[in-house]
Motif scaffolding. Structure first.
Motif, PDB file in Angstrom:
ATOM      1  N   ALA A 187       1.213  -0.810  -0.115  1.00 57.67           N
ATOM      2  CA  ALA A 187       0.064  -0.032  -0.112  1.00 57.67           C
ATOM      3  C   ALA A 187       0.927   1.398   0.761  1.00 57.67           C
ATOM      4  N   ALA A 188       2.174   1.203   0.578  1.00 57.24           N
ATOM      5  CA  ALA A 188       2.654   2.788   0.837  1.00 57.24           C
ATOM      6  C   ALA A 188       3.381   2.625  -0.155  1.00 57.24           C
ATOM      7  N   ASP A 189       4.100   1.327  -1.228  1.00 54.47           N
ATOM      8  CA  ASP A 189       4.721   1.746  -2.306  1.00 54.47           C
ATOM      9  C   ASP A 189       3.442   2.258  -3.783  1.00 54.47           C
ATOM     10  N   GLU A 190       2.239   1.737  -3.467  1.00 56.03           N
ATOM     11  CA  GLU A 190       1.074   2.951  -4.232  1.00 56.03           C
ATOM     12  C   GLU A 190       1.160   4.219  -4.188  1.00 56.03           C
ATOM     13  N   ALA A 191       1.206   4.522  -3.185  1.00 57.34           N
ATOM     14  CA  ALA A 191       0.912   6.204  -2.525  1.00 57.34           C
ATOM     15  C   ALA A 191       2.847   7.016  -2.562  1.00 57.34           C
ATOM     16  N   PRO A 201       1.725  15.403   2.008  1.00 61.30           N
ATOM     17  CA  PRO A 201       0.981  15.251   2.818  1.00 61.30           C
ATOM     18  C   PRO A 201       0.206  13.272   2.650  1.00 61.30           C
ATOM     19  N   LEU A 202       0.164  12.963   4.024  1.00 59.31           N
ATOM     20  CA  LEU A 202      -1.106  11.771   4.039  1.00 59.31           C
ATOM     21  C   LEU A 202      -2.112  12.294   5.364  1.00 59.31           C
ATOM     22  N   ALA A 203      -3.769  11.634   4.361  1.00 59.94           N
ATOM     23  CA  ALA A 203      -4.292  12.171   5.634  1.00 59.94           C
ATOM     24  C   ALA A 203      -3.853  11.633   7.155  1.00 59.94           C
ATOM     25  N   LEU A 204      -4.302  12.453   7.744  1.00 64.72           N
ATOM     26  CA  LEU A 204      -3.790  12.046   9.274  1.00 64.72           C
ATOM     27  C   LEU A 204      -5.417  10.965   9.928  1.00 64.72           C
ATOM     28  N   PRO A 229      -4.388   2.542   7.614  1.00 61.52           N
ATOM     29  CA  PRO A 229      -3.107   2.396   6.680  1.00 61.52           C
ATOM     30  C   PRO A 229      -2.705   1.918   5.430  1.00 61.52           C
ATOM     31  N   ASP A 230      -4.276   1.215   5.272  1.00 58.68           N
ATOM     32  CA  ASP A 230      -3.869   0.698   3.331  1.00 58.68           C
ATOM     33  C   ASP A 230      -3.572   1.664   2.705  1.00 58.68           C
ATOM     34  N   GLU A 231      -3.797   3.227   3.366  1.00 61.27           N
ATOM     35  CA  GLU A 231      -4.056   3.984   2.026  1.00 61.27           C
ATOM     36  C   GLU A 231      -2.514   5.207   1.873  1.00 61.27           C
ATOM     37  N   GLY A 232      -1.496   3.727   2.876  1.00 62.55           N
ATOM     38  CA  GLY A 232      -0.426   4.878   2.904  1.00 62.55           C
ATOM     39  C   GLY A 232      -0.406   5.410   3.846  1.00 62.55           C
TER      40      GLY A 232
END
Length: 231
Positions: A136-140, A145-148, A152-155
């Motif tokens: 998932a991190a590889d896709e993000a 910035p990532l939504a707080l 976690p599956d969104e990166g």
């Protein structure tokens, strides 16, 4: 009399540092992205403090607005500790920091009524979950910035795999599979692995390797896990 030239030199020097010589203070947490993440840390040894150090890194990163996730192997609870853990309560009130637990009750290899086969099954499940989180991190876009409040599956920017090295030491998961996980991580993902009393096989792949050595431990004197220090 004040040496103004010295003051000016000092001010100029401070202006070239990230903190500009200012006294540190807290600021509201806003979503942000790290500039220099992407390293691998391994914390192992027979001393206390491996998980504590990893959690400290997690809280520090979350304080800067980075997305952090903790996945715990093996720590499924025991008769010597309460069901409530202080670190989970603290994580719940910190923006951008989440956790999940994949451990089985008790501890592998001890006569505590827990099933070793179930410990192995839970550890295998946690390893598969770790693969999902790395993918998932590889896709993000970890440079943004990532939504707080995102899943976690969104990166995530920082992934803590607590006790994964202990699970590998005890052959609950394949050490080669852990090495593959490290090799497969995206360049911008900061990865922290903890656990085990033996030097981990992935040590040569890590950028930071810390052996937490015991000189004395309250457990050796018969103390049980204490609320607020061990859980």
């Amino acid at each position: 009399m004040t040496d103004n030239s010295s003051d000016a030199d000092r001010d100029a020097q401070h202006s070239r540092t990230p903190g500009e010589g200012k006294t540190p203070e807290s600021q509201p947490i806003e979503p942000s992205a790290p500039d220099e993440f992407g390293l691998v840390s391994a914390w192992w040894g027979d001393g206390k403090g491996k998980t504590t150090a990893a959690l400290g890194m997690g809280f520090r990163a979350a304080g800067h607005g980075y997305r952090v996730h903790l996945l715990q192997f093996m720590k499924g609870g025991a008769a010597s500790v309460e069901a409530t853990r202080g670190e989970y309560n603290a994580i719940d009130v910190v923006s951008g920091f989440t956790y999940e637990n994949s451990g089985h009750y008790g501890w592998h290899g001890l006569l505590d009524g827990s099933a070793d086969d179930e410990h192995a099954a839970r550890a295998q499940g946690a390893l598969e979950r770790a693969r999902e989180l790395v993918a998932a991190a590889d896709e993000a876009d970890l440079t943004a910035p990532l939504a707080l409040d995102g899943e976690p599956d969104e990166g995530v920017h920082l992934l803590i795999l607590d006790e994964i090295l202990y699970a590998a030491n005890r052959d609950l998961v394949d050490p080669d599979a852990v090495a593959d996980l490290v090799d497969d991580k995206p360049d911008d993902l900061e990865l922290v692995l903890t656990g085990g009393h033996e030097r981990p096989a992935i040590a040569d792949r890590a950028d930071l390797v810390t052996n937490v050595r015991k000189e004395a431990h309250p457990f050796d004197a018969g103390h049980r896990a204490r609320k607020g220090t061990e859980y």
